[in-house]
Design an enzyme around this catalytic site. Sequence first.
Site, mmCIF file in Angstrom:
data_model
loop_
_atom_site.group_PDB
_atom_site.id
_atom_site.type_symbol
_atom_site.label_atom_id
_atom_site.label_comp_id
_atom_site.label_asym_id
_atom_site.label_seq_id
_atom_site.Cartn_x
_atom_site.Cartn_y
_atom_site.Cartn_z
ATOM 1 N N ASP A 130 13.336 41.256 -35.605
ATOM 2 C CA ASP A 130 12.230 40.216 -36.329
ATOM 3 C C ASP A 130 12.977 39.920 -37.688
ATOM 4 O O ASP A 130 12.224 39.126 -38.503
ATOM 5 C CB ASP A 130 10.957 40.896 -36.206
ATOM 6 C CG ASP A 130 9.885 39.727 -36.256
ATOM 7 O OD1 ASP A 130 10.110 38.663 -35.824
ATOM 8 O OD2 ASP A 130 8.650 40.012 -36.523
ATOM 9 N N LYS B 172 1.633 45.605 -30.423
ATOM 10 C CA LYS B 172 2.479 44.954 -29.216
ATOM 11 C C LYS B 172 2.386 45.914 -27.989
ATOM 12 O O LYS B 172 2.269 47.319 -28.071
ATOM 13 C CB LYS B 172 3.846 44.812 -29.565
ATOM 14 C CG LYS B 172 4.068 43.768 -30.534
ATOM 15 C CD LYS B 172 5.318 43.471 -31.076
ATOM 16 C CE LYS B 172 5.613 42.410 -32.114
ATOM 17 N NZ LYS B 172 5.267 41.010 -31.621
ATOM 18 N N ARG C 208 4.195 34.911 -40.937
ATOM 19 C CA ARG C 208 3.870 33.837 -41.733
ATOM 20 C C ARG C 208 3.159 34.079 -42.768
ATOM 21 O O ARG C 208 3.220 33.449 -43.974
ATOM 22 C CB ARG C 208 2.660 32.722 -40.945
ATOM 23 C CG ARG C 208 1.545 33.530 -40.431
ATOM 24 C CD ARG C 208 0.829 32.811 -39.193
ATOM 25 N NE ARG C 208 1.453 33.064 -37.923
ATOM 26 C CZ ARG C 208 1.253 32.703 -36.899
ATOM 27 N NH1 ARG C 208 0.234 31.808 -36.988
ATOM 28 N NH2 ARG C 208 1.904 32.996 -35.768
ATOM 29 N N ASP D 73 -0.540 40.929 -35.685
ATOM 30 C CA ASP D 73 0.775 40.590 -35.048
ATOM 31 C C ASP D 73 1.331 39.093 -35.486
ATOM 32 O O ASP D 73 2.427 38.923 -35.231
ATOM 33 C CB ASP D 73 0.692 40.726 -33.710
ATOM 34 C CG ASP D 73 2.301 40.861 -33.055
ATOM 35 O OD1 ASP D 73 3.183 40.897 -33.850
ATOM 36 O OD2 ASP D 73 2.374 40.620 -32.113
#
Length: 489
Positions: A283, A272, A346, A342
């Site tokens: 997160d 990032k 999921r 990134d």
Amino acid sequence: MNFQALATTAEGLAKVSADALLVIVPAPTGDAPASIGEPTLDAALTDALEQGDFALKAGRTLYLHRLPDVKAPRVVLAAARDASPKAVRAALNAAFGALKGRLPRHVAAFVVGAGADAALAESLVLAADAACYTYTATKPSADAGAVPAKVSLLCAKAELAGAKAALAQAQAIAAGIGLARACANLPANVCTPTYLGQQAAQLGETHGLEVEVLERKAIEKLGMGAFLAVAQGAEEPPRFIVIKYQGAGKKDAPVVLVGKGITFDTGGISLKPAAEMDEMKFDMCGAASVLGTMRAVAEIKPKLNVIALIPTCENMPSGRATRPGDVVTSLSGKTIEILNTDAEGRLILCDALTYAERFKPAAVVDVATLTGACIIALGHHQSGLFASDDALAEQLLAASRTAQDPCWRLPLDEEYDDALKSNFADMANVGARAGGAITAAKFLQRFTAAYPWAHLDIAGVGHRGGANKGATGRPVALLTHFVLARAGA
């Protein structure tokens, strides 16, 4: 804080024995004059309106000190746009804000023309809790400020019993929000996957929950290849947390809540940008909210079985880290080409969703700070809701309205599946930029065929940035009301 319900009428407000009296004044309908119903307070209200010191507009407050013939030495009038629960909650937040830094020992609150229902009780508790919160965990020099010893909800005598029960439930929700906020606000060098496992174990001990915290070897034995692909670049070991609350029969199908627990997200090899990367400690807000919900559920004790699953790890770049182009095998046996490291949330969630099948759940809801695309779509006010089952979606939307923790349903049309095609695996972990929140949800949906499933993308609401940076505790209230509604409570 000790919350209680006290019987009074509008006419009796001047006699209320409290250090501060908060009076919420909804804007009158039509041409009706503004009125509280107590002569001294009405005179002060009328004068303030005439002099322009106060207006019946949302967010406006008026602080009055030592009014004659009023027992409470401090009075705060707060305007509400109308008498709706949303407007009243905003006014309560403003009223407590007017006392910020000088909160007295006993605060009493009264809403003109409103009954003391569950929505009002929850609004009062959450407004007081928010006003009293100060982060001190790693900032011992912070001035925590005064916290009221007692907060009273003023209501009619006939409403006392219901108000007391509603306040007790609201306090459980506030405690859950507090746990979620406390975990998420900690820096990533403190709130590690190990720390989250410890918090879960402690929650089990104090609230009678069954807790299992799986370490790397057990996760490997299960075959969670997608989860481990994210964790493999980090020095911090991963954890897979299972928490069980049994409020119904052993054979009753549970509701399963799954929380994304990336305790720090660098993006991995797909690193990032440096700007605002500090906020990637948030997160794990999905995991924190599931922990908080389990605390609230354990205190309220609904007649329903609830299971929480929390896959938690760091996403770090290193010589061992997963590379773009790598192919991994998930717990389901499906293979995944990792085009972007990134898009890691999921990957840990898909294995947890497959693991959920073993419980034969009545419904599964996963919660994750999953995509920046959801922030682009909905901003910082509403969570993104995706669901494979219309009835489940309606239940979550209803819970969001009750909790005043809003979400908005987004599509899951099959055409979005094309974005996840891969030449080298059953699927890619990311599609094109357009519709990114939807393709992320479509990825998760591929692992949920065995049960009704919904996904809450809380990227825009789990925390705030800027000068007010910090965790919100959302969507603990939404999830708790969802569980209570499923239990028929």
